[in-house]
Design an enzyme around this catalytic site. Structure first.
Site, PDB file in Angstrom:
ATOM      1  N   CYS A 209       0.838  -1.206   0.000  1.00 44.77           N
ATOM      2  CA  CYS A 209       0.000   0.000   0.000  1.00 44.77           C
ATOM      3  C   CYS A 209       0.870   1.252   0.000  1.00 44.77           C
ATOM      4  O   CYS A 209       1.809   1.353   0.779  1.00 44.77           O
ATOM      5  CB  CYS A 209      -0.888  -0.027   1.242  1.00 44.77           C
ATOM      6  SG  CYS A 209      -1.734   1.518   1.593  1.00 44.77           S
TER       7      CYS A 209
ATOM      8  N   CYS B  10      -3.934   7.437  -1.246  1.00 44.84           N
ATOM      9  CA  CYS B  10      -5.219   7.471  -1.942  1.00 44.84           C
ATOM     10  C   CYS B  10      -6.388   7.823  -1.023  1.00 44.84           C
ATOM     11  O   CYS B  10      -7.418   8.300  -1.493  1.00 44.84           O
ATOM     12  CB  CYS B  10      -5.473   6.131  -2.600  1.00 44.84           C
ATOM     13  SG  CYS B  10      -3.978   5.262  -3.036  1.00 44.84           S
TER      14      CYS B  10
ATOM     15  N   THR C  73      -4.407   4.658   7.574  1.00 46.78           N
ATOM     16  CA  THR C  73      -3.316   4.339   6.661  1.00 46.78           C
ATOM     17  C   THR C  73      -2.493   5.584   6.333  1.00 46.78           C
ATOM     18  O   THR C  73      -3.052   6.621   5.973  1.00 46.78           O
ATOM     19  CB  THR C  73      -3.914   3.760   5.362  1.00 46.78           C
ATOM     20  OG1 THR C  73      -4.563   2.540   5.673  1.00 46.78           O
ATOM     21  CG2 THR C  73      -2.846   3.518   4.311  1.00 46.78           C
TER      22      THR C  73
ATOM     23  N   GLU D 238      -0.505   1.561   9.889  1.00 45.25           N
ATOM     24  CA  GLU D 238      -1.740   2.224  10.347  1.00 45.25           C
ATOM     25  C   GLU D 238      -1.581   2.794  11.758  1.00 45.25           C
ATOM     26  O   GLU D 238      -0.791   2.279  12.551  1.00 45.25           O
ATOM     27  CB  GLU D 238      -2.910   1.235  10.298  1.00 45.25           C
ATOM     28  CG  GLU D 238      -3.568   1.113   8.924  1.00 45.25           C
ATOM     29  CD  GLU D 238      -2.729   0.420   7.864  1.00 45.25           C
ATOM     30  OE1 GLU D 238      -1.850  -0.374   8.219  1.00 45.25           O
ATOM     31  OE2 GLU D 238      -2.957   0.703   6.669  1.00 45.25           O
TER      32      GLU D 238
ATOM     33  N   HIS E  83     -12.939   5.012  -3.250  1.00 42.12           N
ATOM     34  CA  HIS E  83     -11.863   4.230  -2.632  1.00 42.12           C
ATOM     35  C   HIS E  83     -11.973   2.746  -3.008  1.00 42.12           C
ATOM     36  O   HIS E  83     -10.963   2.050  -3.117  1.00 42.12           O
ATOM     37  CB  HIS E  83     -11.840   4.414  -1.116  1.00 42.12           C
ATOM     38  CG  HIS E  83     -10.468   4.182  -0.555  1.00 42.12           C
ATOM     39  ND1 HIS E  83      -9.369   4.917  -0.949  1.00 42.12           N
ATOM     40  CD2 HIS E  83      -9.995   3.266   0.315  1.00 42.12           C
ATOM     41  CE1 HIS E  83      -8.287   4.466  -0.331  1.00 42.12           C
ATOM     42  NE2 HIS E  83      -8.643   3.461   0.443  1.00 42.12           N
TER      43      HIS E  83
ATOM     44  N   TYR F   1      -9.185  -0.149  -5.010  1.00 46.51           N
ATOM     45  CA  TYR F   1      -8.757  -1.479  -4.557  1.00 46.51           C
ATOM     46  C   TYR F   1      -8.608  -2.474  -5.711  1.00 46.51           C
ATOM     47  O   TYR F   1      -7.762  -3.362  -5.652  1.00 46.51           O
ATOM     48  CB  TYR F   1      -9.729  -2.022  -3.493  1.00 46.51           C
ATOM     49  CG  TYR F   1      -9.249  -1.719  -2.093  1.00 46.51           C
ATOM     50  CD1 TYR F   1      -9.050  -0.406  -1.691  1.00 46.51           C
ATOM     51  CD2 TYR F   1      -8.971  -2.734  -1.190  1.00 46.51           C
ATOM     52  CE1 TYR F   1      -8.584  -0.119  -0.417  1.00 46.51           C
ATOM     53  CE2 TYR F   1      -8.506  -2.450   0.083  1.00 46.51           C
ATOM     54  CZ  TYR F   1      -8.319  -1.148   0.466  1.00 46.51           C
ATOM     55  OH  TYR F   1      -7.845  -0.866   1.721  1.00 46.51           O
TER      56      TYR F   1
ATOM     57  N   CYS G 278      -4.905  -1.100  -6.967  1.00 45.67           N
ATOM     58  CA  CYS G 278      -3.681  -1.244  -6.162  1.00 45.67           C
ATOM     59  C   CYS G 278      -3.427  -2.695  -5.796  1.00 45.67           C
ATOM     60  O   CYS G 278      -2.291  -3.170  -5.848  1.00 45.67           O
ATOM     61  CB  CYS G 278      -3.745  -0.359  -4.917  1.00 45.67           C
ATOM     62  SG  CYS G 278      -4.928  -0.863  -3.657  1.00 45.67           S
TER      63      CYS G 278
ATOM     64  N   GLU H  16      -6.204  -6.510   5.734  1.00 47.81           N
ATOM     65  CA  GLU H  16      -6.320  -5.181   5.115  1.00 47.81           C
ATOM     66  C   GLU H  16      -7.210  -5.231   3.886  1.00 47.81           C
ATOM     67  O   GLU H  16      -8.047  -4.363   3.660  1.00 47.81           O
ATOM     68  CB  GLU H  16      -4.922  -4.647   4.775  1.00 47.81           C
ATOM     69  CG  GLU H  16      -4.874  -3.133   4.648  1.00 47.81           C
ATOM     70  CD  GLU H  16      -5.275  -2.646   3.283  1.00 47.81           C
ATOM     71  OE1 GLU H  16      -5.721  -1.496   3.174  1.00 47.81           O
ATOM     72  OE2 GLU H  16      -5.167  -3.402   2.303  1.00 47.81           O
TER      73      GLU H  16
HETATM   74 FE1  SF4 Z   1      -3.448   1.713   0.081  1.00 49.00          FE
HETATM   75 FE2  SF4 Z   1      -4.786   0.784  -2.011  1.00 49.00          FE
HETATM   76 FE3  SF4 Z   1      -6.026   2.259  -0.142  1.00 49.00          FE
HETATM   77 FE4  SF4 Z   1      -4.237   3.359  -1.842  1.00 49.00          FE
HETATM   78  S1  SF4 Z   1      -6.229   2.462  -2.355  1.00 49.00           S
HETATM   79  S2  SF4 Z   1      -4.406   3.728   0.347  1.00 49.00           S
HETATM   80  S3  SF4 Z   1      -2.754   1.712  -2.035  1.00 49.00           S
HETATM   81  S4  SF4 Z   1      -5.107   0.226   0.122  1.00 49.00           S
HETATM   82 FE    FE Z   2      -6.248   0.410   2.397  1.00 48.60          FE
END
Ligand code: SF4
Ligand code: FE
Length: 479
Positions: free
Chosen positions: A98, A102, A189, A256, A291, A295, A298, A442
Site C-alpha cells: 500500500c 489514496c 493508513t 496504520e 476508494h 482497490y 492497487c 487489510e
Molecule cells: Fe493503500 Fe490501495 Fe487504499 Fe491506496 S487504495 S491507500 S494503495 S489500500
Molecule cells: Fe487500504
C-alpha cells in the site's frame, strides 16, 4: 510538484506526535518501523515525474490550470478516472504494498462535490473555502491522511447514544474563530507520514447526531493531534535485518495508526461541514465508491508482484513445468484481472456530479472491492500452495552469517544447482510477507468490510427489472 526525496525531507519539518512501543518517536522518517511506509508513499511523488508513465500520475488542476500530482486531483472526465485506476496498478506493482496516499486523495475528491451540494441547499460557503484548501494542497503537493473510521463503540448504538460521546469525532466547542474537535479515528493508513489530515464523518447520521456531522482539515502536527502507530505481524523483523522482512524497502500494507484529536482547534477556513447531517450518508457513499475503485487497481498491482514471486519460486524449485502449477498460476492471473476489470469498468461507466466532478459507477466500484476482499486471500492461498511448506519454517537470515550452520543452511535450502539458497529464501520471504495475516485483513476491511459492499449492491441493483426479465421469458404471472 515534489520528488519522493523532497517529500521525505518535508516530513522532517513537521513536529508530528507519534508513539510506538511505549515511546514517543523522535523522527517518523528515520524509525525502522515507519521508514518502509514512507518509502512507499514517496513512490506516489516520483511517479508523477517519471517519463516512463507519461501523465498517468500527473494532471492539470481544474482550478488553476497548473500541473499537479494526480493524488491531489479532482477527476473531471472519464479519462481522469481511468488514469486513476491505472495509476493504482502501476504504483502497486512498484511497491508490492500500500502506498497510502489514496485515502486523502479520495477525501479531497469527495469534499469537492459534497461542499458544493451542501452550499446549494443551505446557502453556506463551504465550497469556496474548500477550493482554497484544495489549491494549497495541490500547489504544495501535500500528502493528506483521509480520516474516516471512528472507534464506534457499541455498534448497536448511534453516535449520540454511546456511553462516551467521544467514540465518534465531534465538535466539542464552537468559538468565534473556529471549532474545537474531540475524538479519534482508527486504522489510519499513512497517517504518521502525512502532512495533514482531512477528517470526515464515517457513516450516515440522524438529526440527533448534529455535532458528529463535521468535516475539516488540520495539519498533522496541530496541537492536540496524537498518533499511536499500530503493530503488525512480524514487525520486529524491521529492526533485525532486511531479508526476513520480505519487502524491506516498502513494508507490508500501509502502516496504520490511531489518530487522537484531543481538543484540537480548527479555524473556520478549514471547516467544510458542520451539522448538515443529511449529507453525511452521501459523503460516505461517494468516498467509498472512489476508494473501492482503487482497490481493484492497487491490489491487482500488488498481486502481480506475488504472481511473479510464485512463478519464480516454482522455477527455482523445479516445479514450473508441472501442469497443476501452471494451472494454479493461470488461476491467480485470472482472479487478479477480474479484480482489475472492475476498477476499469466503474471508471468507464462514470457520471458527472453537479459541480462537474466525475464519479465512478457505485455498483461496479463496490463489486470491484468485494472481488478484492474475496480473491486476494484466494490468490495468496494458491501462492502458498505452489511455494510449499518451507514458507513457514525458514531460518533467520542471521544463520547465513552463523559460521557453525551457514554452510548447512545454504546447502540444504538450495534446490536447483544453479540458484543459490539465498535467492530461494528471499523469494520465500517476499511470498510470506504478501500472504500473511496483515495484508489479508487489510484487503478484507480496508475501504470498508465486505458486508458494506453487499449493502450497496443490495440497495443499488434494480431487482424489479431482473424479475421482469425472467417473468417475461418464463411467461409467469407477476407476484
Ligand atoms: Fe493503500 Fe490501495 Fe487504499 Fe491506496 S487504495 S491507500 S494503495 S489500500
Ligand atoms: Fe487500504
Amino acid at each position: 510538484m515534489m520528488t519522493g526525496s523532497q517529500y521525505v525531507e518535508s516530513l522532517r519539518a513537521l513536529k508530528t506526535e507519534v508513539h510506538f512501543m511505549g515511546e514517543r518517536l523522535a523522527s517518523v522518517v528515520d524509525h525502522p518501523a515507519i521508514r518502509p511506509h514512507v518509502n512507499a508513499a514517496a513512490v506516489t511523488y516520483d511517479l508523477a515525474t517519471d517519463p516512463a508513465h507519461g501523465d498517468l500520475a500527473c494532471a492539470t488542476s481544474h482550478l488553476t490550470g497548473r500541473p499537479i500530482n494526480r493524488w491531489t486531483h479532482v477527476p473531471r472526465t472519464r479519462d481522469d478516472l481511468v488514469k486513476k485506476a491505472k495509476m493504482m496498478r502501476v504504483a502497486g506493482r512498484i511497491t508490492g504494498t500500500c502506498f497510502q496516499r489514496c485515502v486523502g486523495m479520495d477525501a479531497l475528491i469527495t469534499l469537492h462535490s459534497v461542499t458544493h451540494d451542501v452550499d446549494r441547499k443551505h446557502g453556506t460557503t463551504y465550497h469556496e473555502r474548500f477550493k482554497q484548501f484544495l489549491v494549497e494542497t495541490q500547489d504544495r503537493d501535500l500528502m493528506s491522511g483521509g480520516a474516516m473510521t471512528d472507534p464506534k463503540g457499541d455498534r448497536s448504538k448511534r453516535p449520540h447514544e454511546q456511553h462516551d460521546p467521544d467514540l465518534f469525532v465531534r465538535v466539542a466547542e464552537r468559538r468565534e474563530d473556529g471549532i474545537v474537535v474531540r475524538g479519534a479515528k482508527m486504522h489510519q493508513t499513512g497517517a504518521v507520514n502525512s502532512h495533514q489530515f482531512i477528517v470526515l464523518p464515517g457513516q450516515a447520521l440522524g438529526p440527533e447526531d448534529r455535532d458528529y456531522a463535521v468535516a475539516f482539515a488540520v495539519p498533522a502536527d496541530a496541537p492536540g493531534v496524537i498518533q499511536v502507530f499500530g503493530r503488525q505481524v512480524n514487525d520486529s523483523r524491521k529492526w533485525e535485518g532486511t531479508i526476513d522482512q520480505g519487502n524491506a524497502t516498502y513494508g507490508v500494507v500501509g502502516g496504520e495508526a490511531l489518530v487522537i484529536f484531543d481538543d484540537v482547534f480548527v479555524p473556520w477556513e478549514r471547516v467544510f461541514m458542520l451539522g448538515e447531517v443529511e449529507f453525511a450518508g452521501t459523503l460516505v457513499e461517494r468516498f467509498t465508491s472512489y476508494h473501492r475503485q482503487n482497490y481493484g487497481g492497487c491490489k491487482s498491482g500488488n498481486l502481480d508482484v506475488l504472481i511473479g514471486a510464485t512463478a519464480a519460486i516454482a522455477d527455482v524449485q523445479g516445479t514450473a513445468k508441472a501442469a497443476h502449477v501452471r494451472d494454479k498460476l493461470a488461476e491467480m492471473a485470472h482472479l487478479v484481472e477480474t479484480m482489475y476489470s472492475g476498477a476499469l469498468a466503474c471508471s468507464h461507466e462514470c457520471s458527472s456530479l453537479a459541480c462537474g466532478t466525475a464519479i465512478v459507477d457505485p455498483l461496479l466500484a463496490n463489486s470491484a472491492k468485494f472481488n478484492t476482499a474475496r480473491y486476494y486471500p484466494e490468490v495468496t492461498r494458491l501462492a502458498q500452495d505452489i511455494a510449499g511448506g518451507f514458507l513457514a519454517t525458514m531460518p533467520s537470515e542471521r544463520e547465513l552469517a552463523n559460521p557453525r550452520v551457514a554452510g548447512f543452511v545454504r546447502k540444504y535450502y538450495q534446490t536447483r544447482a544453479d540458484v543459490p539458497a539465498e535467492d530461494r529464501l528471499r523469494l520465500g520471504r517476499l511470498i510470506e510477507n504478501m500472504t500473511g495475516a496483515t495484508p489479508i485483513v487489510e484487503c478484507m476491511h480496508g475501504a470498508g468490510s465486505p458486508q458494506a459492499q453487499k449493502v450497496v449492491v443490495q440497495r443499488t441493483i434494480d431487482w424489479a427489472l431482473r424479475r421482469t426479465l425472467a417473468q417475461r421469458i418464463a411467461s409467469t404471472s407477476k407476484p
